[in-house]
Scaffold this active site. Sequence first.
Site, PDB file in Angstrom:
ATOM      1  N   SER A 100       0.857  -1.179   0.000  1.00  0.00           N
ATOM      2  CA  SER A 100       0.000   0.000   0.000  1.00  0.00           C
ATOM      3  C   SER A 100       0.897   1.234   0.000  1.00  0.00           C
ATOM      4  O   SER A 100       1.916   1.268   0.707  1.00  0.00           O
ATOM      5  CB  SER A 100      -0.890   0.027   1.249  1.00  0.00           C
ATOM      6  OG  SER A 100      -1.732  -1.098   1.312  1.00  0.00           O
ATOM      7  N   THR A 111      -3.855   2.172   2.008  1.00  0.00           N
ATOM      8  CA  THR A 111      -4.066   3.521   1.494  1.00  0.00           C
ATOM      9  C   THR A 111      -5.512   3.951   1.682  1.00  0.00           C
ATOM     10  O   THR A 111      -5.793   5.141   1.856  1.00  0.00           O
ATOM     11  CB  THR A 111      -3.669   3.594   0.014  1.00  0.00           C
ATOM     12  OG1 THR A 111      -2.355   3.035  -0.151  1.00  0.00           O
ATOM     13  CG2 THR A 111      -3.672   5.017  -0.489  1.00  0.00           C
ATOM     14  N   ALA A 112      -6.422   2.995   1.667  1.00  0.00           N
ATOM     15  CA  ALA A 112      -7.829   3.307   1.918  1.00  0.00           C
ATOM     16  C   ALA A 112      -7.981   3.960   3.289  1.00  0.00           C
ATOM     17  O   ALA A 112      -8.715   4.952   3.445  1.00  0.00           O
ATOM     18  CB  ALA A 112      -8.668   2.031   1.831  1.00  0.00           C
ATOM     19  N   HIS A 137     -10.706  -3.816  -2.936  1.00  0.00           N
ATOM     20  CA  HIS A 137     -10.724  -4.982  -3.816  1.00  0.00           C
ATOM     21  C   HIS A 137     -12.119  -5.166  -4.434  1.00  0.00           C
ATOM     22  O   HIS A 137     -12.829  -4.208  -4.706  1.00  0.00           O
ATOM     23  CB  HIS A 137     -10.253  -6.228  -3.077  1.00  0.00           C
ATOM     24  CG  HIS A 137      -8.858  -6.132  -2.533  1.00  0.00           C
ATOM     25  ND1 HIS A 137      -7.828  -5.558  -3.230  1.00  0.00           N
ATOM     26  CD2 HIS A 137      -8.327  -6.532  -1.341  1.00  0.00           C
ATOM     27  CE1 HIS A 137      -6.720  -5.605  -2.508  1.00  0.00           C
ATOM     28  NE2 HIS A 137      -6.994  -6.191  -1.354  1.00  0.00           N
TER      29      HIS A 137
END
Length: 290
Positions: free
Chosen positions: A72, A124-125, A162
Amino acid sequence: MSSAQTSAAQASEVRTITIAHSPDSDDAFMFYGLATNKIRVPGFRFTHTLCDIETLNRRAMDEAFFDVTAISFHAYPYVQENYTLMSCGGSVGEGYGPMVVSSKPLTSDDLTKIRVAVPGTLTTAYLALKIFNPEIETEVVPFDKIIPEIQAGNFEAGLIIHEGQLTYASSGLRKVIDLGVWWREQTGLVLPLGGNAVRRSLGPEVLRTVTQALRDSIQHGLDNREQGLEYAMQFARDLDANLANRFVSMYVNERTLSYGPDGQEAIRRLLALGYERGIIPVEPKVDFVD
Protein backbone atom coordinates in the site's frame (compact mmCIF):
# COMPACT_ATOMS: atom_id res chain seq x y z
CA MET A 1 34.24 -29.66 -17.27
CA SER A 2 31.71 -32.50 -17.32
CA SER A 3 28.11 -31.98 -18.42
CA ALA A 4 27.02 -32.39 -14.79
CA GLN A 5 29.51 -29.73 -13.68
CA THR A 6 28.36 -27.44 -16.49
CA SER A 7 24.73 -27.83 -15.46
CA ALA A 8 25.62 -27.12 -11.83
CA ALA A 9 27.57 -24.03 -12.82
CA GLN A 10 24.71 -22.76 -14.97
CA ALA A 11 22.23 -23.37 -12.17
CA SER A 12 24.40 -21.44 -9.73
CA GLU A 13 24.33 -18.47 -12.10
CA VAL A 14 20.54 -18.23 -11.98
CA ARG A 15 19.40 -15.62 -9.49
CA THR A 16 16.13 -16.17 -7.64
CA ILE A 17 13.90 -13.13 -7.17
CA THR A 18 11.19 -13.54 -4.54
CA ILE A 19 7.90 -11.82 -5.34
CA ALA A 20 4.90 -11.33 -3.08
CA HIS A 21 1.52 -9.94 -4.03
CA SER A 22 -2.07 -10.13 -2.89
CA PRO A 23 -4.41 -12.95 -3.95
CA ASP A 24 -6.58 -10.65 -6.05
CA SER A 25 -7.57 -10.85 -9.66
CA ASP A 26 -5.88 -7.57 -10.64
CA ASP A 27 -2.54 -8.55 -9.08
CA ALA A 28 -2.82 -12.03 -10.57
CA PHE A 29 -3.42 -10.48 -13.99
CA MET A 30 -0.32 -8.28 -13.62
CA PHE A 31 1.90 -11.22 -12.72
CA TYR A 32 0.31 -13.70 -15.12
CA GLY A 33 3.19 -13.53 -17.59
CA LEU A 34 5.86 -14.12 -14.95
CA ALA A 35 3.92 -16.67 -12.90
CA THR A 36 3.25 -18.86 -15.95
CA ASN A 37 6.76 -18.42 -17.42
CA LYS A 38 5.37 -16.68 -20.49
CA ILE A 39 7.87 -13.97 -19.62
CA ARG A 40 11.39 -15.23 -19.00
CA VAL A 41 14.50 -13.31 -18.06
CA PRO A 42 17.86 -15.00 -18.74
CA GLY A 43 19.76 -15.55 -15.51
CA PHE A 44 16.73 -15.05 -13.30
CA ARG A 45 13.91 -17.12 -11.91
CA PHE A 46 10.93 -15.75 -10.01
CA THR A 47 9.09 -17.29 -7.08
CA HIS A 48 5.64 -16.09 -6.05
CA THR A 49 4.04 -15.81 -2.61
CA LEU A 50 0.42 -14.73 -2.25
CA CYS A 51 -0.65 -12.90 0.89
CA ASP A 52 -3.17 -10.22 1.87
CA ILE A 53 -1.93 -6.67 1.46
CA GLU A 54 -1.96 -5.65 5.12
CA THR A 55 0.24 -8.64 6.01
CA LEU A 56 2.62 -7.72 3.18
CA ASN A 57 2.75 -4.14 4.49
CA ARG A 58 3.70 -5.43 7.94
CA ARG A 59 6.29 -7.87 6.64
CA ALA A 60 7.96 -5.16 4.57
CA MET A 61 8.13 -2.99 7.70
CA ASP A 62 9.57 -5.71 9.91
CA GLU A 63 12.31 -6.67 7.46
CA ALA A 64 13.10 -6.72 3.76
CA PHE A 65 11.21 -10.00 3.53
CA PHE A 66 10.78 -10.22 -0.26
CA ASP A 67 12.79 -8.84 -3.17
CA VAL A 68 9.60 -7.49 -4.74
CA THR A 69 6.45 -6.91 -2.73
CA ALA A 70 3.07 -5.41 -3.39
CA ILE A 71 2.56 -2.60 -0.93
CA SER A 72 0.00 0.00 0.00
CA PHE A 73 1.35 3.45 -0.77
CA HIS A 74 0.45 4.42 2.79
CA ALA A 75 3.03 1.91 4.03
CA TYR A 76 5.82 3.10 1.75
CA PRO A 77 7.33 5.80 4.01
CA TYR A 78 7.88 3.16 6.69
CA VAL A 79 9.93 0.96 4.34
CA GLN A 80 11.53 3.56 2.06
CA GLU A 81 15.03 3.01 3.49
CA ASN A 82 15.02 -0.60 2.27
CA TYR A 83 12.70 -0.36 -0.75
CA THR A 84 12.15 1.87 -3.74
CA LEU A 85 9.05 1.92 -5.94
CA MET A 86 8.78 0.42 -9.39
CA SER A 87 7.50 2.89 -11.98
CA CYS A 88 5.01 0.24 -13.12
CA GLY A 89 2.63 -2.21 -11.49
CA GLY A 90 0.53 0.24 -9.53
CA SER A 91 -3.19 0.33 -8.96
CA VAL A 92 -4.80 3.75 -9.11
CA GLY A 93 -8.39 4.91 -8.99
CA GLU A 94 -9.30 7.09 -11.95
CA GLY A 95 -12.13 8.88 -10.17
CA TYR A 96 -13.08 5.77 -8.18
CA GLY A 97 -11.58 3.82 -5.32
CA PRO A 98 -12.18 2.44 -1.84
CA MET A 99 -15.56 3.31 -0.45
CA VAL A 100 -17.45 3.37 2.79
CA VAL A 101 -20.65 1.34 2.62
CA SER A 102 -23.38 0.81 5.17
CA SER A 103 -26.42 -1.29 5.91
CA LYS A 104 -28.70 1.74 6.18
CA PRO A 105 -28.82 5.27 4.78
CA LEU A 106 -25.96 7.33 6.23
CA THR A 107 -24.32 10.61 5.34
CA SER A 108 -20.58 11.18 5.54
CA ASP A 109 -21.20 13.30 8.66
CA ASP A 110 -22.83 10.29 10.33
CA LEU A 111 -19.53 8.40 10.14
CA THR A 112 -18.15 10.33 13.12
CA LYS A 113 -20.93 8.86 15.30
CA ILE A 114 -20.14 5.18 14.67
CA ARG A 115 -17.25 2.73 14.39
CA VAL A 116 -16.18 2.01 10.81
CA ALA A 117 -14.60 -1.35 9.97
CA VAL A 118 -11.35 -0.85 8.03
CA PRO A 119 -9.08 -3.38 6.29
CA GLY A 120 -5.87 -2.28 8.03
CA THR A 121 -4.24 0.89 9.30
CA LEU A 122 -1.46 0.72 6.72
CA THR A 123 -3.79 0.50 3.73
CA THR A 124 -4.07 3.52 1.49
CA ALA A 125 -7.83 3.31 1.92
CA TYR A 126 -7.36 3.98 5.63
CA LEU A 127 -5.01 6.90 4.91
CA ALA A 128 -7.54 8.45 2.50
CA LEU A 129 -10.33 8.00 5.05
CA LYS A 130 -8.31 9.72 7.77
CA ILE A 131 -7.39 12.58 5.44
CA PHE A 132 -11.08 12.88 4.58
CA ASN A 133 -12.06 13.04 8.27
CA PRO A 134 -9.58 12.26 11.06
CA GLU A 135 -12.40 12.09 13.62
CA ILE A 136 -13.84 8.85 12.25
CA GLU A 137 -13.41 6.00 14.74
CA THR A 138 -12.21 2.77 13.13
CA GLU A 139 -11.64 -0.87 13.94
CA VAL A 140 -9.51 -3.27 11.90
CA VAL A 141 -11.32 -6.21 10.29
CA PRO A 142 -9.85 -8.52 7.61
CA PHE A 143 -10.82 -7.00 4.26
CA ASP A 144 -12.84 -10.02 3.14
CA LYS A 145 -14.82 -10.05 6.39
CA ILE A 146 -15.97 -6.43 6.33
CA ILE A 147 -19.10 -6.93 4.24
CA PRO A 148 -20.19 -10.04 6.21
CA GLU A 149 -19.58 -8.14 9.48
CA ILE A 150 -21.84 -5.30 8.32
CA GLN A 151 -24.49 -7.79 7.22
CA ALA A 152 -24.30 -9.49 10.61
CA GLY A 153 -24.96 -6.17 12.34
CA ASN A 154 -21.57 -5.96 14.04
CA PHE A 155 -20.76 -2.70 12.25
CA GLU A 156 -22.99 -0.08 10.69
CA ALA A 157 -20.41 0.79 8.05
CA GLY A 158 -17.16 -0.44 6.60
CA LEU A 159 -14.35 0.69 4.31
CA ILE A 160 -14.15 -1.75 1.41
CA ILE A 161 -11.35 -2.45 -1.04
CA HIS A 162 -10.72 -4.98 -3.82
CA GLU A 163 -13.73 -6.72 -5.38
CA GLY A 164 -16.12 -5.49 -2.71
CA GLN A 165 -16.27 -2.22 -4.64
CA LEU A 166 -18.30 -4.07 -7.28
CA THR A 167 -20.29 -6.48 -5.10
CA TYR A 168 -21.48 -4.40 -2.14
CA ALA A 169 -24.86 -3.54 -3.69
CA SER A 170 -25.67 -7.20 -4.32
CA SER A 171 -24.96 -7.74 -0.61
CA GLY A 172 -27.70 -5.26 0.26
CA LEU A 173 -25.37 -2.41 1.22
CA ARG A 174 -25.36 1.27 0.32
CA LYS A 175 -22.54 3.60 -0.66
CA VAL A 176 -21.82 6.40 1.80
CA ILE A 177 -18.76 7.88 0.06
CA ASP A 178 -16.35 6.87 -2.69
CA LEU A 179 -12.94 8.15 -1.63
CA GLY A 180 -11.65 8.04 -5.20
CA VAL A 181 -14.39 10.46 -6.26
CA TRP A 182 -13.72 12.69 -3.26
CA TRP A 183 -9.96 12.74 -3.92
CA ARG A 184 -10.47 13.65 -7.58
CA GLU A 185 -12.79 16.51 -6.55
CA GLN A 186 -10.24 17.79 -4.02
CA THR A 187 -7.06 17.47 -6.08
CA GLY A 188 -7.92 16.73 -9.69
CA LEU A 189 -5.65 13.68 -9.42
CA VAL A 190 -6.04 9.92 -9.51
CA LEU A 191 -6.09 8.15 -6.14
CA PRO A 192 -2.95 5.97 -5.93
CA LEU A 193 -3.71 2.86 -3.91
CA GLY A 194 -0.94 0.30 -4.16
CA GLY A 195 2.24 -0.40 -6.03
CA ASN A 196 5.20 -2.72 -6.15
CA ALA A 197 8.30 -2.04 -4.10
CA VAL A 198 11.69 -3.58 -4.80
CA ARG A 199 14.66 -3.99 -2.46
CA ARG A 200 17.34 -1.35 -2.95
CA SER A 201 20.07 -3.82 -2.02
CA LEU A 202 19.55 -5.68 -5.32
CA GLY A 203 21.58 -2.95 -6.99
CA PRO A 204 20.76 -0.60 -9.89
CA GLU A 205 21.13 -3.11 -12.73
CA VAL A 206 18.96 -5.79 -11.10
CA LEU A 207 16.40 -3.17 -10.04
CA ARG A 208 16.00 -2.13 -13.67
CA THR A 209 15.91 -5.72 -14.94
CA VAL A 210 13.25 -6.84 -12.46
CA THR A 211 11.15 -3.72 -13.05
CA GLN A 212 11.24 -4.33 -16.79
CA ALA A 213 10.23 -7.96 -16.21
CA LEU A 214 7.09 -6.83 -14.39
CA ARG A 215 6.33 -4.27 -17.10
CA ASP A 216 6.68 -7.03 -19.71
CA SER A 217 4.37 -9.25 -17.65
CA ILE A 218 1.72 -6.53 -17.47
CA GLN A 219 2.00 -5.91 -21.21
CA HIS A 220 1.70 -9.65 -21.88
CA GLY A 221 -1.54 -9.77 -19.92
CA LEU A 222 -2.94 -6.76 -21.75
CA ASP A 223 -1.92 -8.26 -25.11
CA ASN A 224 -3.36 -11.69 -24.21
CA ARG A 225 -6.36 -10.54 -22.25
CA GLU A 226 -8.51 -13.65 -22.57
CA GLN A 227 -5.79 -15.97 -21.27
CA GLY A 228 -4.79 -13.48 -18.58
CA LEU A 229 -8.36 -13.19 -17.36
CA GLU A 230 -8.76 -16.95 -17.35
CA TYR A 231 -5.71 -17.17 -15.10
CA ALA A 232 -6.92 -14.28 -12.88
CA MET A 233 -10.40 -15.78 -12.46
CA GLN A 234 -9.08 -18.30 -9.95
CA PHE A 235 -8.40 -15.35 -7.65
CA ALA A 236 -11.64 -13.44 -8.36
CA ARG A 237 -13.58 -13.75 -5.13
CA ASP A 238 -17.35 -13.63 -5.70
CA LEU A 239 -16.98 -12.26 -9.23
CA ASP A 240 -18.32 -13.76 -12.42
CA ALA A 241 -16.33 -13.40 -15.63
CA ASN A 242 -17.92 -10.06 -16.57
CA LEU A 243 -17.29 -8.49 -13.17
CA ALA A 244 -13.76 -9.87 -13.05
CA ASN A 245 -13.07 -8.31 -16.45
CA ARG A 246 -14.47 -5.00 -15.19
CA PHE A 247 -12.41 -5.12 -12.01
CA VAL A 248 -9.19 -5.93 -13.85
CA SER A 249 -9.92 -3.12 -16.31
CA MET A 250 -10.27 -0.69 -13.41
CA TYR A 251 -6.86 -1.48 -11.95
CA VAL A 252 -4.72 -2.95 -14.76
CA ASN A 253 -4.48 -0.65 -17.76
CA GLU A 254 -2.11 1.77 -19.45
CA ARG A 255 -1.65 3.54 -16.13
CA THR A 256 -0.32 0.26 -14.70
CA LEU A 257 2.44 0.19 -17.30
CA SER A 258 3.51 3.66 -16.21
CA TYR A 259 2.10 6.02 -13.60
CA GLY A 260 2.92 8.99 -15.76
CA PRO A 261 4.05 12.33 -14.28
CA ASP A 262 0.61 13.07 -12.84
CA GLY A 263 0.37 9.60 -11.30
CA GLN A 264 3.74 10.04 -9.60
CA GLU A 265 2.65 13.48 -8.45
CA ALA A 266 -0.52 11.93 -6.97
CA ILE A 267 1.58 9.49 -4.91
CA ARG A 268 3.77 12.29 -3.60
CA ARG A 269 0.77 14.54 -2.88
CA LEU A 270 -1.13 11.85 -0.98
CA LEU A 271 1.83 10.90 1.21
CA ALA A 272 2.87 14.51 1.79
CA LEU A 273 -0.65 15.33 2.92
CA GLY A 274 -0.67 12.33 5.25
CA TYR A 275 2.61 13.57 6.75
CA GLU A 276 1.40 17.15 7.07
CA ARG A 277 -1.77 15.98 8.85
CA GLY A 278 0.23 13.88 11.31
CA ILE A 279 -1.16 10.56 10.06
CA ILE A 280 2.25 9.44 8.76
CA PRO A 281 5.06 10.15 11.27
CA VAL A 282 7.89 9.57 8.76
CA GLU A 283 8.61 12.18 6.10
CA PRO A 284 8.01 10.48 2.72
CA LYS A 285 10.87 10.39 0.23
CA VAL A 286 9.41 8.90 -2.93
CA ASP A 287 11.60 7.63 -5.73
CA PHE A 288 11.08 5.21 -8.61
CA VAL A 289 12.95 2.67 -10.70
CA ASP A 290 12.35 3.61 -14.33
